[in-house]
Design a protein around this motif. Structure first.
Motif, PDB file in Angstrom:
ATOM      1  N   HIS A  75       0.842  -1.196   0.000  1.00 15.42           N
ATOM      2  CA  HIS A  75       0.000   0.000   0.000  1.00 15.42           C
ATOM      3  C   HIS A  75       0.878   1.246   0.000  1.00 15.42           C
ATOM      4  CE1 HIS A  75       0.841   0.521   4.330  1.00 15.42           C
ATOM      5  NE2 HIS A  75       0.711  -0.800   4.408  1.00 15.42           N
ATOM      6  N   LEU A  76       0.251   2.405  -0.143  1.00 11.76           N
ATOM      7  CA  LEU A  76       0.978   3.659  -0.311  1.00 11.76           C
ATOM      8  C   LEU A  76       1.546   4.206   0.992  1.00 11.76           C
ATOM      9  CD1 LEU A  76      -1.419   5.407  -2.868  1.00 11.76           C
ATOM     10  CD2 LEU A  76       0.689   4.134  -3.320  1.00 11.76           C
ATOM     11  N   GLY A  77       1.308   3.538   2.098  1.00 15.59           N
ATOM     12  CA  GLY A  77       1.877   3.973   3.366  1.00 15.59           C
ATOM     13  C   GLY A  77       3.179   3.276   3.703  1.00 15.59           C
ATOM     14  N   GLU A  78       3.696   2.429   2.815  1.00 13.96           N
ATOM     15  CA  GLU A  78       4.924   1.694   3.078  1.00 13.96           C
ATOM     16  C   GLU A  78       6.143   2.503   2.634  1.00 13.96           C
ATOM     17  OE1 GLU A  78       4.091  -2.938   3.020  1.00 13.96           O
ATOM     18  OE2 GLU A  78       3.722  -2.060   1.048  1.00 13.96           O
ATOM     19  N   PRO A  79       7.332   2.142   3.139  1.00  6.63           N
ATOM     20  CA  PRO A  79       8.544   2.905   2.802  1.00  6.63           C
ATOM     21  C   PRO A  79       8.833   2.987   1.314  1.00  6.63           C
ATOM     22  CG  PRO A  79       8.952   1.503   4.704  1.00  6.63           C
ATOM     23  CD  PRO A  79       7.585   1.143   4.188  1.00  6.63           C
ATOM     24  N   TRP A  80       8.515   1.930   0.531  1.00  2.00           N
ATOM     25  CA  TRP A  80       8.836   1.961  -0.893  1.00  2.00           C
ATOM     26  C   TRP A  80       8.054   3.057  -1.626  1.00  2.00           C
ATOM     27  CZ3 TRP A  80       4.832   1.585  -4.249  1.00  2.00           C
ATOM     28  CH2 TRP A  80       3.664   0.949  -3.820  1.00  2.00           C
ATOM     29  N   ALA A  81       6.898   3.453  -1.089  1.00  5.74           N
ATOM     30  CA  ALA A  81       6.068   4.455  -1.754  1.00  5.74           C
ATOM     31  C   ALA A  81       6.522   5.882  -1.464  1.00  5.74           C
ATOM     32  CB  ALA A  81       4.610   4.287  -1.332  1.00  5.74           C
ATOM     33  N   VAL A 215      -5.748  -2.960  -5.270  1.00  6.98           N
ATOM     34  CA  VAL A 215      -6.779  -2.032  -4.807  1.00  6.98           C
ATOM     35  C   VAL A 215      -6.208  -0.995  -3.844  1.00  6.98           C
ATOM     36  CG1 VAL A 215      -7.469  -3.452  -2.840  1.00  6.98           C
ATOM     37  CG2 VAL A 215      -9.140  -1.923  -3.903  1.00  6.98           C
ATOM     38  N   ASN A 216      -5.051  -1.264  -3.242  1.00  6.00           N
ATOM     39  CA  ASN A 216      -4.452  -0.341  -2.283  1.00  6.00           C
ATOM     40  C   ASN A 216      -3.644   0.772  -2.939  1.00  6.00           C
ATOM     41  OD1 ASN A 216      -5.309  -1.470   0.249  1.00  6.00           O
ATOM     42  ND2 ASN A 216      -3.896  -3.168  -0.107  1.00  6.00           N
ATOM     43  N   THR A 217      -3.381   0.662  -4.234  1.00  5.95           N
ATOM     44  CA  THR A 217      -2.546   1.665  -4.909  1.00  5.95           C
ATOM     45  C   THR A 217      -3.178   2.236  -6.170  1.00  5.95           C
ATOM     46  OG1 THR A 217      -1.388  -0.069  -6.153  1.00  5.95           O
ATOM     47  CG2 THR A 217      -0.419   0.609  -4.056  1.00  5.95           C
ATOM     48  N   ALA A 218      -4.198   1.580  -6.710  1.00  8.91           N
ATOM     49  CA  ALA A 218      -4.778   1.991  -7.989  1.00  8.91           C
ATOM     50  C   ALA A 218      -5.620   3.253  -7.831  1.00  8.91           C
ATOM     51  CB  ALA A 218      -5.630   0.862  -8.564  1.00  8.91           C
ATOM     52  N   PRO A 219      -5.681   4.096  -8.867  1.00  7.91           N
ATOM     53  CA  PRO A 219      -6.586   5.250  -8.834  1.00  7.91           C
ATOM     54  C   PRO A 219      -8.033   4.798  -8.959  1.00  7.91           C
ATOM     55  CG  PRO A 219      -5.503   5.091 -10.970  1.00  7.91           C
ATOM     56  CD  PRO A 219      -4.871   4.061 -10.096  1.00  7.91           C
ATOM     57  N   ARG A 220      -8.938   5.673  -8.627  1.00 11.57           N
ATOM     58  CA  ARG A 220     -10.353   5.299  -8.608  1.00 11.57           C
ATOM     59  C   ARG A 220     -10.847   4.885  -9.992  1.00 11.57           C
ATOM     60  NH1 ARG A 220     -13.887  10.909  -8.251  1.00 11.57           N
ATOM     61  NH2 ARG A 220     -13.057  11.871 -10.147  1.00 11.57           N
ATOM     62  N   ARG A 237     -14.838   6.042  -2.585  1.00 10.02           N
ATOM     63  CA  ARG A 237     -15.018   5.651  -1.187  1.00 10.02           C
ATOM     64  C   ARG A 237     -13.986   4.597  -0.785  1.00 10.02           C
ATOM     65  NH1 ARG A 237     -20.537   6.260  -2.591  1.00 10.02           N
ATOM     66  NH2 ARG A 237     -20.742   4.028  -3.066  1.00 10.02           N
ATOM     67  N   LEU A 238     -13.677   3.676  -1.699  1.00  6.72           N
ATOM     68  CA  LEU A 238     -12.638   2.687  -1.408  1.00  6.72           C
ATOM     69  C   LEU A 238     -11.279   3.361  -1.233  1.00  6.72           C
ATOM     70  CD1 LEU A 238     -13.429  -0.318  -3.792  1.00  6.72           C
ATOM     71  CD2 LEU A 238     -13.843  -0.147  -1.336  1.00  6.72           C
ATOM     72  N   VAL A 239     -10.998   4.350  -2.075  1.00  2.71           N
ATOM     73  CA  VAL A 239      -9.726   5.071  -1.972  1.00  2.71           C
ATOM     74  C   VAL A 239      -9.611   5.776  -0.626  1.00  2.71           C
ATOM     75  CG1 VAL A 239      -8.389   6.988  -2.934  1.00  2.71           C
ATOM     76  CG2 VAL A 239      -9.469   5.346  -4.472  1.00  2.71           C
ATOM     77  N   GLN A 240     -10.706   6.385  -0.179  1.00  4.60           N
ATOM     78  CA  GLN A 240     -10.684   7.060   1.117  1.00  4.60           C
ATOM     79  C   GLN A 240     -10.566   6.071   2.273  1.00  4.60           C
ATOM     80  OE1 GLN A 240     -14.193   9.521   1.202  1.00  4.60           O
ATOM     81  NE2 GLN A 240     -13.463  10.869  -0.447  1.00  4.60           N
ATOM     82  N   THR A 241     -11.192   4.916   2.133  1.00  5.06           N
ATOM     83  CA  THR A 241     -11.118   3.898   3.181  1.00  5.06           C
ATOM     84  C   THR A 241      -9.706   3.348   3.312  1.00  5.06           C
ATOM     85  OG1 THR A 241     -13.429   3.262   2.814  1.00  5.06           O
ATOM     86  CG2 THR A 241     -12.014   1.672   3.955  1.00  5.06           C
ATOM     87  N   ARG A 242      -9.054   3.055   2.194  1.00  5.55           N
ATOM     88  CA  ARG A 242      -7.706   2.484   2.244  1.00  5.55           C
ATOM     89  C   ARG A 242      -6.690   3.495   2.772  1.00  5.55           C
ATOM     90  NH1 ARG A 242      -6.381   2.767  -4.260  1.00  5.55           N
ATOM     91  NH2 ARG A 242      -5.313   4.788  -4.195  1.00  5.55           N
ATOM     92  N   ALA A 243      -6.988   4.798   2.622  1.00  2.00           N
ATOM     93  CA  ALA A 243      -6.080   5.817   3.158  1.00  2.00           C
ATOM     94  C   ALA A 243      -6.009   5.732   4.674  1.00  2.00           C
ATOM     95  CB  ALA A 243      -6.522   7.209   2.723  1.00  2.00           C
ATOM     96  N   GLN A 244      -7.089   5.291   5.308  1.00  2.00           N
ATOM     97  CA  GLN A 244      -7.114   5.128   6.755  1.00  2.00           C
ATOM     98  C   GLN A 244      -6.566   3.767   7.161  1.00  2.00           C
ATOM     99  OE1 GLN A 244      -7.972   7.669   8.697  1.00  2.00           O
ATOM    100  NE2 GLN A 244      -8.411   8.915   6.869  1.00  2.00           N
ATOM    101  N   THR A 245      -7.043   2.723   6.505  1.00  2.00           N
ATOM    102  CA  THR A 245      -6.603   1.362   6.792  1.00  2.00           C
ATOM    103  C   THR A 245      -6.502   0.584   5.489  1.00  2.00           C
ATOM    104  OG1 THR A 245      -7.767   1.415   8.913  1.00  2.00           O
ATOM    105  CG2 THR A 245      -7.071  -0.741   8.091  1.00  2.00           C
ATOM    106  N   PRO A 246      -5.315   0.231   5.049  1.00  2.00           N
ATOM    107  CA  PRO A 246      -5.162  -0.522   3.803  1.00  2.00           C
ATOM    108  C   PRO A 246      -5.878  -1.869   3.876  1.00  2.00           C
ATOM    109  CG  PRO A 246      -3.061   0.393   4.506  1.00  2.00           C
ATOM    110  CD  PRO A 246      -4.014   0.584   5.652  1.00  2.00           C
ATOM    111  N   PHE A 247      -6.396  -2.309   2.746  1.00  2.00           N
ATOM    112  CA  PHE A 247      -7.084  -3.599   2.676  1.00  2.00           C
ATOM    113  C   PHE A 247      -6.056  -4.723   2.709  1.00  2.00           C
ATOM    114  CE2 PHE A 247      -9.896  -0.631   0.349  1.00  2.00           C
ATOM    115  CZ  PHE A 247     -11.028  -0.738   1.159  1.00  2.00           C
TER     116      PHE A 247
END
Length: 326
Positions: A75-81, A215-220, A237-247
């Motif tokens: 997901h986009l919250g990891e160091p590689w991102a 689904v954790n990195t793709a655009p809407r 809505r999925l994009v906003q949800t994953r920003a809080q907690t990745p799937f």
């Protein structure tokens, strides 16, 4: 007297011709020496930049290898991102950090992008046939990108024919075989308009084998396209949800969508294996950028292709021109 004056004039003219020839030869030699110095400097800069950019690829390998140890979702919250901001190399390479004024004006930056954040055009064709469901996905993407709907059909057929021949020579049934494209810019070989390819580029990718969309990195737009019946609002809505907690699993995505939509595990996932590593070197007034497609195979990071771009820095110039690809 006239003979003596004529002799003096001839001697003066001869001297002027000799001086002109010497000046011309001297200027030519100076120019050739200057040109040789410039060529040597450019070659040295290119060689140094290539080595430094190889270091950027090694940096990406380490980060992706460490990320693989977690064996969790990507997901986009990891160091590689997190991109590597432009930094002066002498700051890191100098033995004395307080004495870096004599170091070269070399700056390195880089980033890692999830290639599976985009729809893989390889999914369009299976066993030599266009997959109807995947063609529908591409049509939805074309609609989101503002591209004519017939582009999806022409692209699917063109890729099917190109991959069927795989660069083989002409046959009686196919006298004009298409060359399989290796990059998005080469989709114009299949008869697509360059403008259409440019508009589709943020949403599609060409990978060597079938993949799912993360689904954790793709655009809407991509998420809405790969989930049948999902509109852009639901994808947002999925994009906003994953920003809080990745799937972590697709069951979590299913719960977030509700029971009205069905997710296909062949189209959507929560992890990625393919990444694009970008490194950019700015040395004096020259810039060199390299993009590499890598595949993460367990703990191994395998480079699949590399493309290099070079340009000379100028005021207002931000684009890069292709230099070589392999």
């Amino acid at each position: 007297m006239s003979r003596r004056a004529n002799a003096r004039g001839a001697a003066l003219l001869t001297a002027m011709i000799i001086v002109a020839l010497v000046a011309t030869l001297t200027a030519t030699m100076v120019w050739q020496q200057w040109r040789a110095v410039q060529v040597e400097a450019a070659e040295r800069t290119r060689s140094q930049s290539s080595w430094m950019l190889s270091g950027a690829l090694d940096w990406a390998r380490i980060i992706l290898r460490e990320d693989a140890i977690n064996q969790g979702p990507d997901h986009l919250g990891e160091p590689w991102a997190v991109p590597l901001a432009e930094a002066r190399l002498s700051t890191f390479l100098a033995a004395d950090r307080d004495n870096t004024e004599d170091g070269p004006e070399a700056f390195l930056s880089g980033a890692i992008e999830d290639a599976q954040a985009r729809y893989n055009l390889r999914n369009l064709v299976e066993q030599g046939q266009v997959v109807a469901g995947e063609l529908a996905v591409l049509r939805r993407l074309c609609e989101s990108a503002g591209v004519s709907g017939d582009v999806a059909g022409r692209l699917a057929v063109g890729l099917r024919d190109a991959w069927a021949t795989d660069g083989a020579g002409a046959t009686d049934s196919n006298p004009n075989p298409s060359v399989p494209p290796r990059a998005l810019s080469q989709l114009t070989w299949l008869g697509l308009d360059a403008g259409a390819v440019e508009r589709l580029s943020p949403y599609v990718v060409l990978l060597p084998k079938r993949t799912t969309v993360n689904v954790n990195t793709a655009p809407r737009e991509v998420i809405a396209a790969v989930v049948d019946g999902l509109d852009l609002a639901g994808a947002e809505r999925l994009v906003q949800t994953r920003a809080q907690t990745p799937f972590r699993q697709l069951t979590e995505v299913q719960r977030a969508l509700g029971g009205n939509l069905t997710i296909s595990a062949t189209r959507l996932g929560t992890a990625s294996s393919f990444f694009v590593v970008s490194g950019r070197m700015r040395l004096d007034d020259r810039m060199l950028e390299e993009r590499s497609l890598v595949e993460r195979q367990g703990s191994q990071i395998v480079p699949l292709s590399r493309e290099r771009f070079a340009s000379r820095e100028s005021a207002g110039a931000t684009g890069l021109q292709p230099q070589a690809g392999r």
